[in-house]
Design a protein around this motif. Structure first.
Motif, PDB file in Angstrom:
ATOM      1  N   PRO A   1       0.688  -7.135  -0.388  1.00  0.00           N
ATOM      2  CA  PRO A   1      -0.255  -8.132  -0.673  1.00  0.00           C
ATOM      3  C   PRO A   1      -0.788  -7.831  -2.039  1.00  0.00           C
ATOM      4  O   PRO A   1      -0.656  -6.701  -2.585  1.00  0.00           O
ATOM      5  CB  PRO A   1      -1.502  -7.665   0.549  1.00  0.00           C
ATOM      6  CG  PRO A   1      -1.228  -6.267   0.928  1.00  0.00           C
ATOM      7  CD  PRO A   1       0.335  -5.922   0.720  1.00  0.00           C
ATOM      8  N   LEU A   2      -1.631  -8.744  -2.581  1.00  0.00           N
ATOM      9  CA  LEU A   2      -2.037  -8.823  -3.865  1.00  0.00           C
ATOM     10  C   LEU A   2      -3.156  -7.738  -4.257  1.00  0.00           C
ATOM     11  O   LEU A   2      -3.217  -7.029  -5.091  1.00  0.00           O
ATOM     12  CB  LEU A   2      -2.771 -10.135  -4.365  1.00  0.00           C
ATOM     13  CG  LEU A   2      -3.363 -10.250  -5.786  1.00  0.00           C
ATOM     14  CD1 LEU A   2      -2.145 -10.109  -6.913  1.00  0.00           C
ATOM     15  CD2 LEU A   2      -3.925 -11.464  -5.905  1.00  0.00           C
ATOM     16  N   LEU A   3      -3.915  -7.304  -2.988  1.00  0.00           N
ATOM     17  CA  LEU A   3      -4.938  -6.284  -3.009  1.00  0.00           C
ATOM     18  C   LEU A   3      -4.176  -4.900  -3.385  1.00  0.00           C
ATOM     19  O   LEU A   3      -4.866  -4.110  -4.103  1.00  0.00           O
ATOM     20  CB  LEU A   3      -5.427  -6.228  -1.722  1.00  0.00           C
ATOM     21  CG  LEU A   3      -6.504  -4.775  -1.444  1.00  0.00           C
ATOM     22  CD1 LEU A   3      -7.800  -5.531  -2.201  1.00  0.00           C
ATOM     23  CD2 LEU A   3      -6.974  -5.231   0.139  1.00  0.00           C
ATOM     24  N   ILE A   4      -3.065  -4.599  -2.935  1.00  0.00           N
ATOM     25  CA  ILE A   4      -2.579  -3.521  -3.381  1.00  0.00           C
ATOM     26  C   ILE A   4      -2.138  -3.202  -4.709  1.00  0.00           C
ATOM     27  O   ILE A   4      -2.424  -2.222  -5.286  1.00  0.00           O
ATOM     28  CB  ILE A   4      -1.172  -3.175  -2.781  1.00  0.00           C
ATOM     29  CG1 ILE A   4      -1.067  -3.246  -1.108  1.00  0.00           C
ATOM     30  CG2 ILE A   4      -0.374  -1.941  -2.879  1.00  0.00           C
ATOM     31  CD1 ILE A   4      -2.040  -1.994  -0.669  1.00  0.00           C
ATOM     32  N   LEU A   5      -2.058  -4.334  -5.561  1.00  0.00           N
ATOM     33  CA  LEU A   5      -1.894  -4.321  -6.994  1.00  0.00           C
ATOM     34  C   LEU A   5      -3.152  -4.102  -7.735  1.00  0.00           C
ATOM     35  O   LEU A   5      -3.127  -3.420  -8.399  1.00  0.00           O
ATOM     36  CB  LEU A   5      -1.111  -5.853  -7.479  1.00  0.00           C
ATOM     37  CG  LEU A   5      -0.966  -5.783  -8.776  1.00  0.00           C
ATOM     38  CD1 LEU A   5       0.025  -4.772  -9.404  1.00  0.00           C
ATOM     39  CD2 LEU A   5      -0.506  -7.158  -9.358  1.00  0.00           C
ATOM     40  N   GLY A   6      -3.976  -4.797  -7.055  1.00  0.00           N
ATOM     41  CA  GLY A   6      -5.574  -4.621  -7.587  1.00  0.00           C
ATOM     42  C   GLY A   6      -5.757  -3.141  -7.214  1.00  0.00           C
ATOM     43  O   GLY A   6      -6.671  -2.772  -8.317  1.00  0.00           O
ATOM     44  N   ILE A   7      -5.520  -2.317  -6.063  1.00  0.00           N
ATOM     45  CA  ILE A   7      -6.100  -1.277  -6.177  1.00  0.00           C
ATOM     46  C   ILE A   7      -5.638  -0.275  -7.187  1.00  0.00           C
ATOM     47  O   ILE A   7      -6.004   0.638  -7.647  1.00  0.00           O
ATOM     48  CB  ILE A   7      -5.638  -0.678  -4.765  1.00  0.00           C
ATOM     49  CG1 ILE A   7      -6.686  -1.472  -3.492  1.00  0.00           C
ATOM     50  CG2 ILE A   7      -5.793   0.829  -4.611  1.00  0.00           C
ATOM     51  CD1 ILE A   7      -5.947  -1.051  -2.253  1.00  0.00           C
ATOM     52  N   TYR A   8      -4.014  -0.412  -7.411  1.00  0.00           N
ATOM     53  CA  TYR A   8      -3.500   0.388  -8.317  1.00  0.00           C
ATOM     54  C   TYR A   8      -4.023   0.071  -9.669  1.00  0.00           C
ATOM     55  O   TYR A   8      -4.345   1.146 -10.591  1.00  0.00           O
ATOM     56  CB  TYR A   8      -2.053  -0.093  -8.395  1.00  0.00           C
ATOM     57  CG  TYR A   8      -1.361   0.886  -7.464  1.00  0.00           C
ATOM     58  CD1 TYR A   8      -0.710   2.022  -8.078  1.00  0.00           C
ATOM     59  CD2 TYR A   8      -0.971   0.716  -6.021  1.00  0.00           C
ATOM     60  CE1 TYR A   8       0.172   2.857  -7.121  1.00  0.00           C
ATOM     61  CE2 TYR A   8      -0.258   1.144  -5.204  1.00  0.00           C
ATOM     62  CZ  TYR A   8       0.315   2.464  -5.820  1.00  0.00           C
ATOM     63  OH  TYR A   8       1.218   3.115  -4.746  1.00  0.00           O
ATOM     64  N   PHE A   9      -4.313  -1.111 -10.054  1.00  0.00           N
ATOM     65  CA  PHE A   9      -4.861  -1.542 -11.382  1.00  0.00           C
ATOM     66  C   PHE A   9      -6.527  -0.945 -11.612  1.00  0.00           C
ATOM     67  O   PHE A   9      -6.714  -0.107 -12.628  1.00  0.00           O
ATOM     68  CB  PHE A   9      -4.929  -2.876 -11.727  1.00  0.00           C
ATOM     69  CG  PHE A   9      -5.605  -3.440 -12.918  1.00  0.00           C
ATOM     70  CD1 PHE A   9      -4.640  -3.465 -14.157  1.00  0.00           C
ATOM     71  CD2 PHE A   9      -6.588  -4.200 -12.864  1.00  0.00           C
ATOM     72  CE1 PHE A   9      -5.171  -3.681 -15.260  1.00  0.00           C
ATOM     73  CE2 PHE A   9      -7.418  -4.061 -14.225  1.00  0.00           C
ATOM     74  CZ  PHE A   9      -6.395  -4.290 -15.402  1.00  0.00           C
TER      75      PHE A   9
END
Length: 210
Positions: free
Chosen positions: A112-120
């Motif tokens: 999910p896009l949320l995972i990318l947001g967490i890493y960022f």
């Protein structure tokens, strides 16, 4: 009187060390702090030759002021001092490939896009934490606990932490820290890999992330 000496002890994380005077008075040492260096093009390291003014502090101990690098020591400075070794290059390449793979996995719908947001977001916070700790070390203020730095790396901020280490030249020379750092990277990658499995996907759906 201006003296010449060699840095015989240096704690890069704390930003201070000891210089031993060259010549007849080899047993004479002085405390040297990062703030005493007149040029900030690079950070000092063990074995550097420097010139300095020796003054007494309030406790009648010798302190090095107006410190300058001897040109011969500066000439030896190379990319290896800023994380430019093969290990540093491999680390940066791995982080770059990881970020590209993460974006690709989100694009394909594997994550999910949320995972990318967490890493960022975690990477930004990790970089800020390293910068604050580096500043605290140089000004001899209260430091950020190493466990806190590792926590940001563990939850996904390790790309930002790695960038901070290389750009700020912070925590790169402490072996125990680097071992723990790469352990958090390994554990984080394992966890991310699990999220891309069937059971991991079911878990994300159960908490309404996917």
């Amino acid at each position: 009187m201006r003296l010449q000496g060699k840095i015989t002890s240096w704690k890069d994380d704390q930003g201070y060390g000891v210089v031993t005077q060259n010549g007849a008075d080899r047993n004479k040492t002085a405390f040297v702090h990062i703030k005493a260096f007149s040029e900030r093009s690079r950070r000092p390291k063990l074995g550097d030759l420097i010139t300095y003014e020796a003054n007494l502090d309030e406790k009648r101990r010798f302190r090095a002021d107006d410190v300058k690098f001897v040109k011969r020591a500066s000439a030896k400075f190379s990319s290896s001092d800023v994380g430019g070794t093969s290990t540093g290059s491999l680390g940066r390449a791995f982080a770059y490939l990881f970020c590209m793979a993460l974006i690709f996995a989100v694009f394909l719908g594997r994550l999910p896009l949320l995972i990318l947001g967490i890493y960022f977001g975690a990477s930004i916070l990790a970089y800020m934490a390293y910068a604050m700790d580096k500043s605290a070390a140089e000004s001899r203020r209260w430091r950020i606990a190493e466990n806190t730095l590792h926590f940001w790396g563990l939850i996904g901020g390790w790309p930002g932490a790695l960038l901070a280490q290389r750009q700020l030249r912070h925590k790169t020379s402490k072996t125990s820290f680097q071992v723990m750092f790469w352990l958090t990277v390994f554990l984080n990658c394992i966890a991310l890999g699990w999220l891309m499995t069937g059971s991991g996907t079911d878990f994300l759906r159960s908490i309404h992330v996917f």
